[in-house]
Design a protein around this motif. Structure first.
Motif, mmCIF file in Angstrom:
data_model
loop_
_atom_site.group_PDB
_atom_site.id
_atom_site.type_symbol
_atom_site.label_atom_id
_atom_site.label_comp_id
_atom_site.label_asym_id
_atom_site.label_seq_id
_atom_site.Cartn_x
_atom_site.Cartn_y
_atom_site.Cartn_z
ATOM 1 N N TYR A 166 0.836 -1.204 0.000
ATOM 2 C CA TYR A 166 0.000 0.000 0.000
ATOM 3 C C TYR A 166 0.868 1.249 0.000
ATOM 4 O O TYR A 166 2.031 1.225 0.416
ATOM 5 C CB TYR A 166 -0.899 0.023 1.234
ATOM 6 C CG TYR A 166 -2.014 -0.992 1.222
ATOM 7 C CD1 TYR A 166 -3.279 -0.668 0.750
ATOM 8 C CD2 TYR A 166 -1.801 -2.288 1.689
ATOM 9 C CE1 TYR A 166 -4.305 -1.595 0.745
ATOM 10 C CE2 TYR A 166 -2.823 -3.233 1.698
ATOM 11 C CZ TYR A 166 -4.064 -2.882 1.222
ATOM 12 O OH TYR A 166 -5.076 -3.816 1.215
ATOM 13 N N GLU A 178 -10.188 -3.861 -12.525
ATOM 14 C CA GLU A 178 -9.135 -2.984 -13.023
ATOM 15 C C GLU A 178 -9.645 -1.582 -13.338
ATOM 16 O O GLU A 178 -8.860 -0.704 -13.718
ATOM 17 C CB GLU A 178 -8.480 -3.613 -14.265
ATOM 18 C CG GLU A 178 -7.773 -4.926 -13.954
ATOM 19 C CD GLU A 178 -6.983 -5.447 -15.130
ATOM 20 O OE1 GLU A 178 -6.709 -4.674 -16.054
ATOM 21 O OE2 GLU A 178 -6.628 -6.640 -15.116
ATOM 22 N N ASP A 179 -10.954 -1.359 -13.169
ATOM 23 C CA ASP A 179 -11.519 -0.019 -13.340
ATOM 24 C C ASP A 179 -11.528 0.650 -11.970
ATOM 25 O O ASP A 179 -12.538 0.671 -11.260
ATOM 26 C CB ASP A 179 -12.931 -0.116 -13.924
ATOM 27 C CG ASP A 179 -13.513 1.254 -14.273
ATOM 28 O OD1 ASP A 179 -12.948 2.272 -13.832
ATOM 29 O OD2 ASP A 179 -14.542 1.292 -14.968
ATOM 30 N N PHE A 180 -10.373 1.195 -11.602
ATOM 31 C CA PHE A 180 -10.221 1.717 -10.251
ATOM 32 C C PHE A 180 -11.149 2.900 -9.993
ATOM 33 O O PHE A 180 -11.641 3.078 -8.875
ATOM 34 C CB PHE A 180 -8.770 2.125 -10.002
ATOM 35 C CG PHE A 180 -7.775 0.998 -10.140
ATOM 36 C CD1 PHE A 180 -8.123 -0.295 -9.815
ATOM 37 C CD2 PHE A 180 -6.490 1.247 -10.589
ATOM 38 C CE1 PHE A 180 -7.211 -1.339 -9.937
ATOM 39 C CE2 PHE A 180 -5.574 0.226 -10.707
ATOM 40 C CZ PHE A 180 -5.933 -1.071 -10.386
ATOM 41 N N ARG A 198 -8.314 4.624 -4.822
ATOM 42 C CA ARG A 198 -7.790 4.217 -6.136
ATOM 43 C C ARG A 198 -6.403 3.596 -5.990
ATOM 44 O O ARG A 198 -6.104 2.584 -6.626
ATOM 45 C CB ARG A 198 -7.752 5.417 -7.087
ATOM 46 C CG ARG A 198 -9.133 5.931 -7.477
ATOM 47 C CD ARG A 198 -9.040 6.966 -8.581
ATOM 48 N NE ARG A 198 -10.283 7.713 -8.739
ATOM 49 C CZ ARG A 198 -10.662 8.279 -9.866
ATOM 50 N NH1 ARG A 198 -9.896 8.195 -10.939
ATOM 51 N NH2 ARG A 198 -11.804 8.957 -9.942
ATOM 52 N N ARG A 199 -5.565 4.183 -5.153
ATOM 53 C CA ARG A 199 -4.238 3.613 -4.917
ATOM 54 C C ARG A 199 -4.348 2.277 -4.188
ATOM 55 O O ARG A 199 -3.608 1.338 -4.471
ATOM 56 C CB ARG A 199 -3.383 4.579 -4.095
ATOM 57 C CG ARG A 199 -3.037 5.857 -4.816
ATOM 58 C CD ARG A 199 -2.100 6.721 -3.999
ATOM 59 N NE ARG A 199 -0.776 6.116 -3.857
ATOM 60 C CZ ARG A 199 0.201 6.655 -3.154
ATOM 61 N NH1 ARG A 199 0.015 7.818 -2.537
ATOM 62 N NH2 ARG A 199 1.364 6.064 -3.064
ATOM 63 N N ALA A 208 -5.296 -0.572 -6.533
ATOM 64 C CA ALA A 208 -4.128 -1.055 -7.268
ATOM 65 C C ALA A 208 -3.279 -1.956 -6.386
ATOM 66 O O ALA A 208 -2.754 -2.987 -6.833
ATOM 67 C CB ALA A 208 -3.307 0.129 -7.770
ATOM 68 N N LEU A 260 -5.015 -5.369 -6.049
ATOM 69 C CA LEU A 260 -4.853 -6.167 -7.253
ATOM 70 C C LEU A 260 -3.475 -6.820 -7.271
ATOM 71 O O LEU A 260 -3.337 -8.009 -7.588
ATOM 72 C CB LEU A 260 -5.047 -5.289 -8.490
ATOM 73 C CG LEU A 260 -5.081 -6.016 -9.842
ATOM 74 C CD1 LEU A 260 -6.243 -6.991 -9.913
ATOM 75 C CD2 LEU A 260 -5.174 -5.000 -10.984
ATOM 76 N N ALA A 261 -2.451 -6.068 -6.900
ATOM 77 C CA ALA A 261 -1.100 -6.636 -6.834
ATOM 78 C C ALA A 261 -0.990 -7.678 -5.722
ATOM 79 O O ALA A 261 -0.352 -8.730 -5.888
ATOM 80 C CB ALA A 261 -0.085 -5.515 -6.614
#
Length: 265
Positions: A56, A140-142, A177-178, A181, A184-185
């Motif tokens: 994060y 993937e649509d943050f 949004r961050r 991501a 997802l990772a």
């Protein structure tokens, strides 16, 4: 901001003040910036450490397996801290609780705001609300997912967006949004969970435990807060804070800071 090697990952953190150590652990839809209202207030009495969890914010995510609760203790080790109070919001509360159960001798006190508990499931009511407000957004649509999650968590089920400070919504959307991501990772990395989970071990929380929620947070989390405070031997349940939802420390820093300064050792 500083970075330090914790279990072979470089974790970003902020630090201020001196006195008994306190670690602030952010929500899963946020990063360490959500504690901007607590860091200066608590630093008047405490050594305050505010990390980004692995993956994060500005912290790294190596591909090796790990556990967030192990990273919390690794951070204390790296900073030369023998024992600390842990303060967690949302997912950060879950991490804080798991850390306290896995390493009870390292945690002097525990403060939890809107915290889920490992080993529990959401109610059908909450699942339906999630479907209504977030739905099946493309992971993937943050932008679209963050908009739904902010509506769900930050506005909450009992308020309308126009009832909430637009700057809070904007900042929460940016952080989420961050965080999306990051999640997802993280889905590609083996993340270990506490075993056995916390839900049937609340009586093992021997340290002082403070539990709070916003009055506009999910009913599931308000009920969990009641249970944690009832089953932890030194549990204390704060009254629900009016006009506040899931990111209680960010939305209403004044009552949270007052409660923490009164509670922390």
């Amino acid at each position: 901001m500083s970075k330090i090697d914790v279990n072979d990952a470089m974790l970003a953190y902020d630090e201020a003040g001196s006195g008994s150590p306190v670690v602030l652990i952010h929500a899963g839809i946020a990063d360490r910036r959500m504690w901007r209202g607590q860091l200066p207030a608590l630093a008047t009495r405490h050594r305050v450490i505010v990390p980004d969890l692995r993956g994060y914010g500005e912290s790294e995510l190596p591909p090796s397996p790990f556990a967030h609760h192990d990273d919390v203790i690794g951070l204390l080790d790296a900073l030369g801290v023998a024992r600390a109070a842990l303060v967690g919001c949302s997912f950060g509360g879950k991490v804080a609780m798991d850390t306290a159960l896995a390493y009870p001798d390292r945690v002097s006190a525990l403060a939890l705001f809107g915290a889920p508990v490992s080993g529990t499931e959401w109610s059908e009511e909450t699942e339906q609300l999630w479907d209504e407000l977030v739905g099946e957004a493309d992971p993937e649509d943050f932008a679209a997912t963050a908009a739904g999650e902010v509506r769900f968590w930050v506005v909450g089920p009992t308020r309308r967006p126009e009832d909430v400070d637009p700057e809070l919504i904007r900042f929460a959307d940016e952080m989420d949004r961050r965080a999306l991501a990051a999640e997802l990772a993280l889905s590609a990395v083996e993340v270990s969970e506490l075993d056995p989970p916390a839900i049937d071990r609340l009586g093992e929380l021997a340290m002082p435990v403070l539990v709070g929620t916003g009055a506009d947070d999910l009913a599931d989390l308000r009920r969990l807060a009641d249970r944690i405070a009832a089953e932890a031997p030194q549990g204390v349940r704060l009254p629900d804070v009016p006009d506040a939802a899931h990111l209680l420390p960010l939305e209403r820093p004044e009552p949270v800071n007052a409660a923490l300064l009164d509670f922390l050792p």
